[in-house]
Design a protein around this motif. Structure first.
Motif, PDB file in Angstrom:
ATOM      1  N   PRO A 171       0.812  -1.227   0.000  1.00  0.00           N
ATOM      2  CA  PRO A 171       0.000   0.000   0.000  1.00  0.00           C
ATOM      3  C   PRO A 171       0.840   1.270   0.000  1.00  0.00           C
ATOM      4  O   PRO A 171       0.407   2.305  -0.524  1.00  0.00           O
ATOM      5  CB  PRO A 171      -0.814  -0.129   1.290  1.00  0.00           C
ATOM      6  N   SER A 172       2.045   1.197   0.571  1.00  0.00           N
ATOM      7  CA  SER A 172       2.903   2.380   0.643  1.00  0.00           C
ATOM      8  C   SER A 172       3.574   2.720  -0.677  1.00  0.00           C
ATOM      9  O   SER A 172       4.097   3.831  -0.842  1.00  0.00           O
ATOM     10  CB  SER A 172       3.981   2.170   1.707  1.00  0.00           C
ATOM     11  N   GLY A 173       3.600   1.785  -1.623  1.00  0.00           N
ATOM     12  CA  GLY A 173       4.231   2.093  -2.899  1.00  0.00           C
ATOM     13  C   GLY A 173       4.678   0.868  -3.663  1.00  0.00           C
ATOM     14  O   GLY A 173       4.371  -0.279  -3.310  1.00  0.00           O
ATOM     15  N   TYR A 174       5.420   1.159  -4.700  1.00  0.00           N
ATOM     16  CA  TYR A 174       5.893   0.154  -5.648  1.00  0.00           C
ATOM     17  C   TYR A 174       7.409   0.300  -5.736  1.00  0.00           C
ATOM     18  O   TYR A 174       7.921   1.382  -6.030  1.00  0.00           O
ATOM     19  CB  TYR A 174       5.228   0.434  -6.991  1.00  0.00           C
ATOM     20  N   TYR A 175       8.138  -0.782  -5.483  1.00  0.00           N
ATOM     21  CA  TYR A 175       9.597  -0.728  -5.405  1.00  0.00           C
ATOM     22  C   TYR A 175      10.181  -1.794  -6.328  1.00  0.00           C
ATOM     23  O   TYR A 175       9.782  -2.959  -6.274  1.00  0.00           O
ATOM     24  CB  TYR A 175      10.070  -0.965  -3.978  1.00  0.00           C
ATOM     25  N   ALA A 176      11.129  -1.405  -7.165  1.00  0.00           N
ATOM     26  CA  ALA A 176      11.672  -2.345  -8.141  1.00  0.00           C
ATOM     27  C   ALA A 176      13.167  -2.117  -8.317  1.00  0.00           C
ATOM     28  O   ALA A 176      13.651  -0.980  -8.277  1.00  0.00           O
ATOM     29  CB  ALA A 176      10.949  -2.182  -9.471  1.00  0.00           C
ATOM     30  N   TRP A 177      13.904  -3.206  -8.522  1.00  0.00           N
ATOM     31  CA  TRP A 177      15.346  -3.098  -8.722  1.00  0.00           C
ATOM     32  C   TRP A 177      15.870  -4.339  -9.444  1.00  0.00           C
ATOM     33  O   TRP A 177      15.265  -5.401  -9.424  1.00  0.00           O
ATOM     34  CB  TRP A 177      16.072  -2.903  -7.396  1.00  0.00           C
ATOM     35  N   ARG A 178      17.031  -4.141 -10.091  1.00  0.00           N
ATOM     36  CA  ARG A 178      17.716  -5.249 -10.728  1.00  0.00           C
ATOM     37  C   ARG A 178      18.709  -5.872  -9.750  1.00  0.00           C
ATOM     38  O   ARG A 178      19.121  -5.234  -8.775  1.00  0.00           O
ATOM     39  CB  ARG A 178      18.450  -4.778 -11.988  1.00  0.00           C
ATOM     40  N   GLN A 236      12.431  -6.468   2.490  1.00  0.00           N
ATOM     41  CA  GLN A 236      13.544  -5.546   2.723  1.00  0.00           C
ATOM     42  C   GLN A 236      14.141  -5.132   1.381  1.00  0.00           C
ATOM     43  O   GLN A 236      14.439  -5.976   0.530  1.00  0.00           O
ATOM     44  CB  GLN A 236      14.620  -6.189   3.592  1.00  0.00           C
ATOM     45  N   LEU A 237      14.295  -3.823   1.174  1.00  0.00           N
ATOM     46  CA  LEU A 237      14.878  -3.296  -0.049  1.00  0.00           C
ATOM     47  C   LEU A 237      16.395  -3.486  -0.030  1.00  0.00           C
ATOM     48  O   LEU A 237      16.987  -3.679   1.044  1.00  0.00           O
ATOM     49  CB  LEU A 237      14.527  -1.816  -0.187  1.00  0.00           C
ATOM     50  N   PRO A 238      17.067  -3.423  -1.174  1.00  0.00           N
ATOM     51  CA  PRO A 238      18.523  -3.628  -1.203  1.00  0.00           C
ATOM     52  C   PRO A 238      19.309  -2.574  -0.434  1.00  0.00           C
ATOM     53  O   PRO A 238      20.455  -2.819  -0.053  1.00  0.00           O
ATOM     54  CB  PRO A 238      18.849  -3.604  -2.704  1.00  0.00           C
ATOM     55  N   ASN A 239      18.680  -1.416  -0.168  1.00  0.00           N
ATOM     56  CA  ASN A 239      19.353  -0.374   0.629  1.00  0.00           C
ATOM     57  C   ASN A 239      19.119  -0.550   2.129  1.00  0.00           C
ATOM     58  O   ASN A 239      19.524   0.288   2.927  1.00  0.00           O
ATOM     59  CB  ASN A 239      18.912   1.018   0.192  1.00  0.00           C
ATOM     60  N   GLY A 240      18.452  -1.647   2.508  1.00  0.00           N
ATOM     61  CA  GLY A 240      18.226  -1.949   3.918  1.00  0.00           C
ATOM     62  C   GLY A 240      16.889  -1.492   4.461  1.00  0.00           C
ATOM     63  O   GLY A 240      16.487  -1.903   5.549  1.00  0.00           O
ATOM     64  N   GLN A 241      16.171  -0.658   3.731  1.00  0.00           N
ATOM     65  CA  GLN A 241      14.876  -0.158   4.186  1.00  0.00           C
ATOM     66  C   GLN A 241      13.836  -1.274   4.156  1.00  0.00           C
ATOM     67  O   GLN A 241      13.796  -2.092   3.243  1.00  0.00           O
ATOM     68  CB  GLN A 241      14.426   0.998   3.299  1.00  0.00           C
ATOM     69  N   MET A 242      12.966  -1.303   5.182  1.00  0.00           N
ATOM     70  CA  MET A 242      11.874  -2.262   5.222  1.00  0.00           C
ATOM     71  C   MET A 242      10.612  -1.632   4.636  1.00  0.00           C
ATOM     72  O   MET A 242      10.292  -0.473   4.917  1.00  0.00           O
ATOM     73  CB  MET A 242      11.600  -2.713   6.658  1.00  0.00           C
ATOM     74  N   VAL A 243       9.903  -2.374   3.835  1.00  0.00           N
ATOM     75  CA  VAL A 243       8.623  -1.914   3.286  1.00  0.00           C
ATOM     76  C   VAL A 243       7.526  -2.421   4.207  1.00  0.00           C
ATOM     77  O   VAL A 243       7.278  -3.631   4.292  1.00  0.00           O
ATOM     78  CB  VAL A 243       8.405  -2.437   1.857  1.00  0.00           C
ATOM     79  N   GLU A 244       6.885  -1.519   4.915  1.00  0.00           N
ATOM     80  CA  GLU A 244       5.849  -1.895   5.863  1.00  0.00           C
ATOM     81  C   GLU A 244       4.514  -2.094   5.139  1.00  0.00           C
ATOM     82  O   GLU A 244       4.288  -1.576   4.040  1.00  0.00           O
ATOM     83  CB  GLU A 244       5.691  -0.808   6.941  1.00  0.00           C
ATOM     84  N   GLU A 245       3.625  -2.830   5.777  1.00  0.00           N
ATOM     85  CA  GLU A 245       2.320  -3.089   5.167  1.00  0.00           C
ATOM     86  C   GLU A 245       1.457  -1.843   5.174  1.00  0.00           C
ATOM     87  O   GLU A 245       0.670  -1.601   4.256  1.00  0.00           O
ATOM     88  CB  GLU A 245       1.602  -4.227   5.891  1.00  0.00           C
ATOM     89  N   GLU A 246       1.551  -1.054   6.214  1.00  0.00           N
ATOM     90  CA  GLU A 246       0.738   0.165   6.309  1.00  0.00           C
ATOM     91  C   GLU A 246       1.555   1.383   5.914  1.00  0.00           C
ATOM     92  O   GLU A 246       2.735   1.453   6.162  1.00  0.00           O
ATOM     93  CB  GLU A 246       0.216   0.335   7.744  1.00  0.00           C
TER      94      GLU A 246
END
Length: 262
Positions: A131-138, A252-262
Motif C-alpha cells: 500500500p505504501s508504494g511500488y519498489y523495483a530493482w535489478r 527488505q529493499l537492497p538499501n536496507g529499508q523495510m517496506v511496511e504493510e501500512e
C-alpha cells in the motif's frame, strides 16, 4: 416334494432373481458419486470434485451454480491464505516467438514480493508491491526505483518496464475488478485436476478475449490466458503454491529499508 410347494419355491427364486436384475439395472443407470465427492453445477456444465481437496471452500461452493451473473460474488466469497509462496510462468506469444517470464513470489497480507528468474533460476529483477508504494530493482542494484500503485511514468523507461513485468503477474484481485458487463461466460471447469471457477471476458482495449481460472481449493488465480483472432497471445499458470509463513526479510529493499504493510 409336492407339486404345489415346488411351484412356490420356483416362484420365490424367480422373484429374487428378478429383483436382483432390476437392482443391477438401476445401479447401472444411476451415476453413483463416490463418498466425499460434491457436484459443482454451472451453466457451462457440472464437474465433480473431492471435498477434502477443496478445504474450507468446499462447503461454500457445494451445490452453488455459477454463471455470469454471480461469478464475481462467488469468487469474492472464497477463503484464501494470508501468507504463501508460489512459482509461476507467464508467456507472451508473438506468432512463432515466445517471451517466458519465470516468477518466484511471496504474499503476506497486502504486501507481495516478486522475483523474476533467469532460465537457470538466478534472480534478475525484484519487485515489492505494498500500500505504501511500488519498489523495483535489478540484481546488484542498491537504490530501487520507487513509484505509486497505478502510476504511469512515461519519462522513466526502466520503471515502466518493471510495471509491464508486474502486469504479467495477475492475481485474483484483478479478476474481482473485471467489468461485469464484459463477462461472456462463467462456470466450473477442471484444469490439471484442479477444480476451478472459470470466467471469460471481452477486453475491448486489447482486442482480446481473456479467460481466468480461480482454484476453488485456494481461492487464488491458477491460470489465465488471452486470445486474439483464434490465437493465444498470453498465458500464465501457477506451478506451485505453498501456504507458509513469509519472513519479513522478503520485504527488505537492497538499501536496507523495510517496506511496511501500512
Amino acid at each position: 416334494m409336492k407339486t404345489g410347494k415346488m411351484a412356490q419355491v420356483v416362484a420365490a427364486v424367480t422373484a429374487l432373481l428378478l429383483v436382483a436384475v432390476l437392482i443391477s439395472f438401476y445401479l447401472s443407470m444411476v451415476e453413483m458419486e463416490p463418498a466425499g465427492t460434491i457436484t459443482l453445477p454451472s451453466s457451462q456444465g457440472s464437474i465433480s470434485a473431492d471435498l477434502d481437496k477443496l478445504g474450507e471452500n468446499g462447503p461454500l461452493v457445494d451445490g452453488v451454480q455459477v454463471d455470469a451473473s454471480n461469478v464475481l460474488n462467488v469468487i469474492a466469497a472464497l477463503h484464501r491464505p494470508k501468507e504463501y509462496t508460489y512459482e509461476m510462468e507467464s508467456t507472451l506469444s508473438y506468432h512463432s516467438a515466445e517471451d517466458v517470464l519465470r516468477i518466484r513470489g511471496a504474499v503476506q497480507g497486502r504486501r507481495s514480493h516478486i522475483q523474476q528468474l533467469s532460465e537457470s533460476g538466478a534472480v534478475e529483477k525484484e519487485i515489492i508491491i505494498a500500500p505504501s508504494g511500488y519498489y523495483a530493482w535489478r540484481s546488484g542494484q542498491v537504490n530501487p526505483y520507487v513509484g505509486t500503485l497505478g502510476q504511469r511514468i512515461s519519462q522513466d523507461g526502466e520503471l515502466t518496464a518493471f510495471y509491464d513485468d508486474a502486469s504479467r503477474v495477475p492475481t485474483y484481485e484483478a479478476v474481482l475488478e473485471l467489468d461485469p458487463s464484459q463477462i461472456l461466460e462463467a462456470g466450473y471447469v477442471e484444469q490439471d485436476g484442479e477444480a476451478c471457477i472459470y470466467v471469460k471476458v471481452e477486453n475491448p482495449l486489447a482486442g482480446t478475449q481473456d479467460s481466468y481460472y480461480i482454484a476453488v481449493s485456494t481461492g487464488l488465480l491458477y491460470r489465465a490466458e488471452s486470445e486474439k483472432d483464434g490465437m493465444t497471445t498470453y498465458s500464465m499458470k501457477l506451478t506451485r503454491v505453498t501456504v507458509e509463513d513469509v519472513p519479513e526479510s522478503r520485504f527488505q529493499l537492497p538499501n536496507g529499508q523495510m517496506v511496511e504493510e501500512e
